[in-house]
Design a protein around this motif. Structure first.
Motif, short mmCIF file in Angstrom:
data_model
loop_
_atom_site.label_atom_id
_atom_site.label_comp_id
_atom_site.label_asym_id
_atom_site.label_seq_id
_atom_site.Cartn_x
_atom_site.Cartn_y
_atom_site.Cartn_z
N PRO A 145 20.01 31.53 39.68
CA PRO A 145 21.93 31.37 40.33
C PRO A 145 22.31 31.44 38.42
N ASP A 146 21.79 30.75 37.70
CA ASP A 146 20.96 30.05 36.18
C ASP A 146 20.70 31.22 35.55
N GLN A 147 20.76 32.11 35.37
CA GLN A 147 20.63 33.01 34.53
C GLN A 147 21.05 34.31 34.70
N THR A 148 20.83 34.94 33.63
CA THR A 148 22.63 36.35 33.23
C THR A 148 21.55 36.86 33.38
N LEU A 149 21.77 38.68 33.99
CA LEU A 149 20.42 39.68 33.99
C LEU A 149 20.44 39.97 32.47
N ARG A 150 20.72 39.81 31.95
CA ARG A 150 20.11 40.84 30.06
C ARG A 150 19.13 40.66 30.63
N ARG A 151 17.90 39.47 30.49
CA ARG A 151 16.78 39.48 30.23
C ARG A 151 16.18 40.19 31.65
N PRO A 152 15.95 39.88 32.80
CA PRO A 152 15.52 40.92 33.59
C PRO A 152 15.67 42.39 34.23
N VAL A 153 16.95 42.56 34.04
CA VAL A 153 17.58 43.92 34.07
C VAL A 153 16.38 44.30 32.82
N ALA A 154 16.74 43.73 31.56
CA ALA A 154 15.56 44.34 29.91
C ALA A 154 14.49 44.60 31.10
N ALA A 155 13.66 43.38 31.22
CA ALA A 155 12.33 44.40 31.33
C ALA A 155 11.72 44.53 32.64
N ALA A 156 12.71 45.25 33.49
CA ALA A 156 12.73 45.76 34.82
C ALA A 156 12.97 47.18 34.57
N PHE B 81 20.24 45.67 24.10
CA PHE B 81 21.02 44.95 25.18
C PHE B 81 20.25 43.97 25.66
N ALA B 82 19.38 43.25 24.99
CA ALA B 82 18.03 41.74 25.90
C ALA B 82 18.91 41.16 24.84
N LEU B 83 19.06 41.70 23.20
CA LEU B 83 18.91 40.83 22.05
C LEU B 83 20.52 40.37 22.39
N ARG B 84 21.40 41.01 23.12
CA ARG B 84 22.90 40.17 23.28
C ARG B 84 22.64 39.35 24.51
N ASP B 85 21.46 38.04 25.04
CA ASP B 85 21.97 37.38 25.36
C ASP B 85 21.64 36.07 24.75
N ALA B 86 22.77 35.22 24.84
CA ALA B 86 22.56 33.93 24.28
C ALA B 86 21.82 32.89 24.22
N PRO B 87 21.46 33.15 22.72
CA PRO B 87 20.00 31.94 23.20
C PRO B 87 21.01 30.65 23.33
N THR B 88 20.93 29.25 24.29
CA THR B 88 21.00 27.96 24.98
C THR B 88 19.43 27.25 23.88
N LYS B 89 19.85 26.07 24.72
CA LYS B 89 18.87 24.95 23.85
C LYS B 89 17.51 24.69 24.68
N ASN B 90 17.06 25.13 26.20
CA ASN B 90 16.61 25.22 26.63
C ASN B 90 15.46 26.47 26.77
#
Length: 392
Positions: A80-91, A119-128
Motif C-alpha cells: 500500500p505504501d509503494q507505487t507500481l513503478r519500481r516493481p513493474v519495471a523489475a518484473a 519508466f523506473a527512473l520517474r519514480d520520485a525519491p523520498t527521504k527513506n
C-alpha cells in the motif's frame, strides 16, 4: 509415522504436494494463453478470495503454465505504501530477459529495456527511499514512458514490452499478488493500460490476486473494469477435492486414511487448503501407523490448533492495536460472516464515526475488508472463532 516422509506443506504461498480442486482455473488459463498466442482477444484475470484459500499458490501455478509456453513473465507483490513503478519495471525486466535469448534483434531488446529504465527512473525519491537505479545496462530512453503521468507511462511501457512477445509469437504475463494493496491512482492506471492493450490486441495480460473486495476497488477506479477482467472467486475445496489433497500425497508414501479420519479432517479444516495442510501435517506426525484413523486426528487436533493460533491467527492479531482488537472482538461476537459497521458501533456503545480510524486501519493492514457498503468481514477464515476463544 516417519516425519521425514511427511508430504504436507503448510506455508505461505508454498505449493501443496497435490494442487487439488483448481483444474478449472488451470484449464481456462491454458485457453487464454493459446488464444492470445493466436492473436485472439482475451481478458486479463483476477483471482479473489480469503487468506488461506491458495490464491498465491494458484498464481504461481498459472505463471508456471505461462513459462512452459515460453512466455515472458514477471511477478510483483503490491504494497500500500509503494507505487507500481519500481516493481513493474523489475518484473518486466525479468520477462524481457526470459525472451531476449530467442529474439533475433538485440537492438530491439535494448530499446525496450531503455524504456523500462526510463519508466523506473520517474519514480520520485523520498527521504527513506532514494532514487532507485535499476540493473539495466543501457541508457534510459527519452520521450517514452517518462512523462511522469503513471497512466500514460504504463500504457507506453506495456505496449513496447508486448511488442517483443509479439515478435516471438508469444506474450508477456505480469502476475500481481496482493493486488488490493496497489495505490488507487496506480490501480486506475493499470486498468487504463490494460484497456488500451485489449483494444489493440497487444499480447500482454495482467493476472492479479487479492482479497474479496478487489473487484469493488477495480470498479471504483475505472467503471469499465467489470468488463476488462475475468474474475475467478477462489474458495474452500469441496469434499472430494479436500479428500484428494490429503489422500493423493499419502498414497505416494503408501499411507492411507480411514473414512472416519477423512470425515474428522474435513470437519476440522472446513475445506480451506491451508488448514488441510496444517491438520494433515500434524496428524501424520501423530499417527503411529497406516491407516490414519479418526482417533489419530482427535489426538493431533489440539497441536494443529495451537500452531494455527500462533502462526496463522496470532501473528495477525499481534499486528493490531488495542483499539483495533476491540473492534475485531466486537465483530467476532456478532458472528462469523459480514457484519454491519453500525452494529459494531452499537455493541461498543460508540458513534460509528468514532470507530472509522480503527476500521480503516484494519482494512489497510489486511485484517478485515469492506464486504459491501456499510459492512465489514474478516479476511481470514475462522478468525472470529479464534477471537472468541481468546481471554477478554
Amino acid at each position: 509415522m516417519d516425519p521425514i516422509r511427511n508430504p504436507y506443506a503448510p506455508g505461505a504461498g508454498q505449493r501443496p504436494p497435490e494442487l487439488a480442486g483448481r483444474d478449472r482455473e488451470l484449464d481456462q488459463f491454458d485457453v487464454v494463453l493459446e488464444r492470445i498466442a493466436k492473436n485472439r482477444p482475451e481478458r486479463s484475470l483476477v483471482l479473489t478470495g480469503l487468506r488461506g484459500v491458495g490464491k498465491t499458490v494458484l498464481l504461481n501455478a498459472l505463471r508456471s503454465q505461462a513459462i512452459g509456453r515460453l512466455w515472458g513473465t514477471g511477478k510483483i507483490e503490491a504494497r500500500p505504501d509503494q507505487t507500481l513503478r519500481r516493481p513493474v519495471a523489475a518484473a518486466l525486466h525479468m520477462a524481457l530477459r526470459e525472451l531476449a535469448p530467442r529474439h533475433r534483434d538485440p537492438e530491439r531488446i535494448e530499446y525496450v529495456l531503455s524504456v523500462v529504465k526510463a519508466f523506473a527512473l520517474r519514480d520520485a525519491p523520498t527521504k527513506n527511499a532514494p532514487r532507485w537505479q535499476p540493473g539495466i545496462d543501457v541508457p534510459a530512453a527519452r520521450g517514452r514512458a517518462d512523462s511522469g503521468d503513471i497512466e500514460i507511462d504504463l500504457t507506453e511501457l506495456f505496449t513496447d514490452a508486448a511488442s517483443v512477445g509479439s515478435d516471438l509469437g508469444v506474450g508477456i504475463a505480469l502476475f500481481v499478488d496482493e493486488m488490493q494493496d496497489v495505490p488507487p491512482a496506480d490501480l486506475s492506471a493499470l486498468c487504463a493500460a490494460c484497456h488500451e492493450l485489449s483494444q489493440t490486441g497487444a499480447p500482454l495480460i495482467i493476472v492479479g490476486a487479492g482479497l474479496p473486495h478487489l473487484p469493488m476497488l477495480l470498479s471504483s477506479s475505472k467503471s469499465y473494469s467489470e468488463r476488462l477482467f475475468r474474475y475467478h472467486r477462489i474458495d474452500r475445496l469441496d469434499r472430494h477435492s479436500a479428500d484428494h489433497a490429503l489422500t493423493a500425497p499419502a498414497a505416494r508414501e503408501n499411507v492411507n486414511f480411514t473414512p472416519d479420519a477423512l470425515d474428522a479432517l474435513y470437519d476440522a479444516a472446513d475445506g480451506y487448503p491451508y488448514f488441510i495442510q496444517a491438520y494433515g501435517k500434524v496428524t501424520w506426525d501423530t499417527a503411529p501407523a497406516t491407516p490414519i484413523t479418526a482417533e489419530d486426528v482427535k489426538v493431533a487436533a489440539p497441536d494443529a490448533e495451537a500452531e494455527l493460533a500462533v502462526g496463522f491467527f496470532g501473528s495477525r492479531y499481534e499486528r493490531a492495536t488495542p483499539a483495533e482488537r476491540e473492534y475485531m472482538r466486537a465483530m467476532a461476537l456478532l458472528g462469523d460472516g459480514p457484519v454491519a459497521t453500525a452494529e459494531v458501533a452499537t455493541s461498543l456503545g460508540r458513534r460509528p464515526s468514532s470507530l472509522s480510524p480503527a476500521r480503516d486501519s484494519l482494512i489497510k493492514k489486511g485484517l478485515v475488508y469492506a464486504a459491501e457498503r456499510g459492512s465489514v468481514a474478516f479476511t481470514v477464515p475462522h478468525f472470529g472463532h479464534f477471537l472468541r476463544s481468546q481471554p477478554a
